[in-house]
Scaffold this active site. Structure first.
Site, PDB file in Angstrom:
ATOM      1  N   HIS A  62      11.501 -39.074 -22.202  1.00 41.19           N
ATOM      2  CA  HIS A  62      10.459 -40.098 -22.110  1.00 41.19           C
ATOM      3  C   HIS A  62       9.301 -39.751 -23.045  1.00 41.19           C
ATOM      4  O   HIS A  62       9.179 -38.624 -23.512  1.00 41.19           O
ATOM      5  CB  HIS A  62       9.931 -40.210 -20.677  1.00 41.19           C
ATOM      6  CG  HIS A  62      10.871 -40.949 -19.772  1.00 41.19           C
ATOM      7  ND1 HIS A  62      11.951 -40.348 -19.183  1.00 41.19           N
ATOM      8  CD2 HIS A  62      10.893 -42.251 -19.367  1.00 41.19           C
ATOM      9  CE1 HIS A  62      12.602 -41.238 -18.448  1.00 41.19           C
ATOM     10  NE2 HIS A  62      11.987 -42.407 -18.548  1.00 41.19           N
ATOM     11  N   LYS A 114       4.093 -39.485 -20.150  1.00 41.96           N
ATOM     12  CA  LYS A 114       4.653 -39.555 -18.794  1.00 41.96           C
ATOM     13  C   LYS A 114       4.163 -38.372 -17.967  1.00 41.96           C
ATOM     14  O   LYS A 114       4.163 -37.237 -18.426  1.00 41.96           O
ATOM     15  CB  LYS A 114       6.194 -39.592 -18.844  1.00 41.96           C
ATOM     16  CG  LYS A 114       6.801 -39.805 -17.464  1.00 41.96           C
ATOM     17  CD  LYS A 114       8.236 -40.287 -17.539  1.00 41.96           C
ATOM     18  CE  LYS A 114       8.884 -40.376 -16.179  1.00 41.96           C
ATOM     19  NZ  LYS A 114       8.239 -41.334 -15.269  1.00 41.96           N
TER      20      LYS A 114
HETATM   21  P1  NAD Z   1       0.236 -45.558 -16.762  1.00 42.12           P
HETATM   22  O1  NAD Z   1      -0.352 -44.197 -16.585  1.00 42.12           O
HETATM   23  O2  NAD Z   1       0.191 -46.224 -18.107  1.00 42.12           O
HETATM   24  O3  NAD Z   1      -0.439 -46.594 -15.726  1.00 42.12           O
HETATM   25  C1  NAD Z   1      -0.715 -46.303 -14.401  1.00 42.12           C
HETATM   26  C2  NAD Z   1      -1.919 -47.151 -13.985  1.00 42.12           C
HETATM   27  O4  NAD Z   1      -2.136 -46.957 -12.584  1.00 42.12           O
HETATM   28  C3  NAD Z   1      -3.214 -46.724 -14.710  1.00 42.12           C
HETATM   29  O5  NAD Z   1      -3.896 -47.865 -15.180  1.00 42.12           O
HETATM   30  C4  NAD Z   1      -4.000 -46.007 -13.621  1.00 42.12           C
HETATM   31  O6  NAD Z   1      -5.403 -46.129 -13.795  1.00 42.12           O
HETATM   32  C5  NAD Z   1      -3.515 -46.755 -12.373  1.00 42.12           C
HETATM   33  N1  NAD Z   1      -3.732 -46.011 -11.141  1.00 42.12           N
HETATM   34  C6  NAD Z   1      -3.666 -44.675 -10.918  1.00 42.12           C
HETATM   35  N2  NAD Z   1      -4.004 -44.397  -9.636  1.00 42.12           N
HETATM   36  C7  NAD Z   1      -4.261 -45.582  -9.034  1.00 42.12           C
HETATM   37  C8  NAD Z   1      -4.672 -45.943  -7.728  1.00 42.12           C
HETATM   38  N3  NAD Z   1      -4.900 -45.018  -6.791  1.00 42.12           N
HETATM   39  N4  NAD Z   1      -4.830 -47.255  -7.451  1.00 42.12           N
HETATM   40  C9  NAD Z   1      -4.635 -48.210  -8.408  1.00 42.12           C
HETATM   41  N5  NAD Z   1      -4.264 -47.915  -9.674  1.00 42.12           N
HETATM   42  C10 NAD Z   1      -4.079 -46.616  -9.992  1.00 42.12           C
HETATM   43  O7  NAD Z   1       1.739 -45.438 -16.258  1.00 42.12           O
HETATM   44  P2  NAD Z   1       2.961 -46.458 -16.485  1.00 42.12           P
HETATM   45  O8  NAD Z   1       3.770 -45.989 -17.649  1.00 42.12           O
HETATM   46  O9  NAD Z   1       2.467 -47.870 -16.466  1.00 42.12           O
HETATM   47  O10 NAD Z   1       3.824 -46.143 -15.190  1.00 42.12           O
HETATM   48  C11 NAD Z   1       3.289 -46.340 -13.880  1.00 42.12           C
HETATM   49  C12 NAD Z   1       4.278 -45.824 -12.851  1.00 42.12           C
HETATM   50  O11 NAD Z   1       5.478 -46.595 -12.916  1.00 42.12           O
HETATM   51  C13 NAD Z   1       4.722 -44.367 -13.075  1.00 42.12           C
HETATM   52  O12 NAD Z   1       4.945 -43.757 -11.833  1.00 42.12           O
HETATM   53  C14 NAD Z   1       6.013 -44.521 -13.856  1.00 42.12           C
HETATM   54  O13 NAD Z   1       6.878 -43.414 -13.738  1.00 42.12           O
HETATM   55  C15 NAD Z   1       6.593 -45.735 -13.164  1.00 42.12           C
HETATM   56  N6  NAD Z   1       7.591 -46.489 -13.945  1.00 42.12           N
HETATM   57  C16 NAD Z   1       8.604 -47.017 -13.240  1.00 42.12           C
HETATM   58  C17 NAD Z   1       9.550 -47.809 -13.878  1.00 42.12           C
HETATM   59  C18 NAD Z   1      10.628 -48.439 -13.047  1.00 42.12           C
HETATM   60  O14 NAD Z   1      11.479 -49.187 -13.590  1.00 42.12           O
HETATM   61  N7  NAD Z   1      10.627 -48.207 -11.725  1.00 42.12           N
HETATM   62  C19 NAD Z   1       9.459 -48.047 -15.253  1.00 42.12           C
HETATM   63  C20 NAD Z   1       8.395 -47.485 -15.954  1.00 42.12           C
HETATM   64  C21 NAD Z   1       7.458 -46.709 -15.281  1.00 42.12           C
END
Ligand code: NAD
Length: 243
Positions: free
Chosen positions: A132, A136
């Protein structure tokens, strides 16, 4: 009337991608929340909550959706197995789709991995490799964790069979070991390979994501599906009819 979504983690990579695809999928972002916002203030007017934030945020969010009986889609990863078990018990009180990966291709990879692990058996050493982007925050990925769970289930092994990376004088590889390797770098959206190696042959199953819109569309698709379900925790295999 388009589906009204409360999007938590809205400023993140996934949050922004979901906001970008919602309009083309008969859905609107009714409210967008991120760190410091209070999702409770926006729950009443939404049909469903989609969460792609941080693992530490999941408990509070689930308590809120359970209190208001709102369907929820959880995409956030990084929960420990113990944490995940407790959170799933809470999530089961409302209709919930919880998936470590929302892409159709990866869900097919899950099904193929189960089949391969069953057919190839313990003589084939199993290893999972994921890569990734450099930003990440958790490892191994939620998708790798699910692939490992599937192999452990088929091989009837406990979680202590997992071997995270190797270094030093490791000795010969026992057949009861499942290797896990997390690579990080650049802007890789998400690559996963499941490898089965025996003496004389090797099978590799690989999925490569090149656009995170596949996860975003899958999450919105799951949101449309989950609002019609009874309380319980479902995954993308349920949503896609792959079970
Ligand atoms: P990112 O770091 O770009 O975004 C995360 C967002 O969540 C940020 O804007 C952050 O400020 C916010 N955040 C953090 N704590 C918070 C809280 N307590 N309340 C509200 N918002 C909060 O990450 P990303 O790449 O967008 O990924 C987010 C999550 O999704 C990760 O856990 C990632 O592994 C997961 N993900 C899952 C899939 C899937 O298909 N299931 C795909 C991609 C990413």
């Amino acid at each position: 009337m388009p589906l009204q979504i409360l999007l938590n983690g809205a400023k993140g990579r996934m949050g922004q991608t979901i906001a970008g695809v919602a309009g083309e999928m008969d859905a609107v972002i009714h409210a967008a929340t991120d760190v410091g916002d209070n999702p409770a203030a926006h729950l009443a007017g939404c049909d469903v909550v989609i969460d792609f934030s941080a693992h530490s945020a999941t408990r509070r969010l689930l308590e809120l959706v359970v209190a208001k009986k709102k369907p929820v889609v959880i995409g956030t990863t990084g929960h420990s197995p113990v944490e995940k078990k407790r959170l799933r018990a809470l999530a089961a009180k409302v209709p919930c789709v919880w998936a470590g990966n929302f892409s159709i291709g990866v869900n097919l990879l899950f099904a193929l991995t189960r089949r391969a692990a069953a057919v190839l058996g313990a003589d084939y050493d199993a290893e999972v490799i994921e890569m990734h982007h450099r930003y990440k925050k958790d490892a191994p990925s939620g998708t790798a964790a699910r692939l490992l769970e599937i192999i452990l289930e088929e091989r009837k092994l406990a979680a202590d069979a997992l071997r995270h990376g190797r270094s030093g004088i490791t000795g010969e590889r026992p057949s009861t070991e499942i290797g896990v390797h997390a690579l990080r770098g650049g802007d890789v959206v998400g690559d996963h390979t499941v490898l089965f190696a025996a003496l004389g042959e090797r099978v590799e199953l690989t999925h490569k994501a090149s656009d995170r819109a596949i996860f975003a569309r899958g999450a919105v698709h799951a949101a449309h599906w989950v609002v019609k379900q009874k309380p319980g925790v479902y995954d993308m295999q349920d949503v896609l009819g792959l079970k």
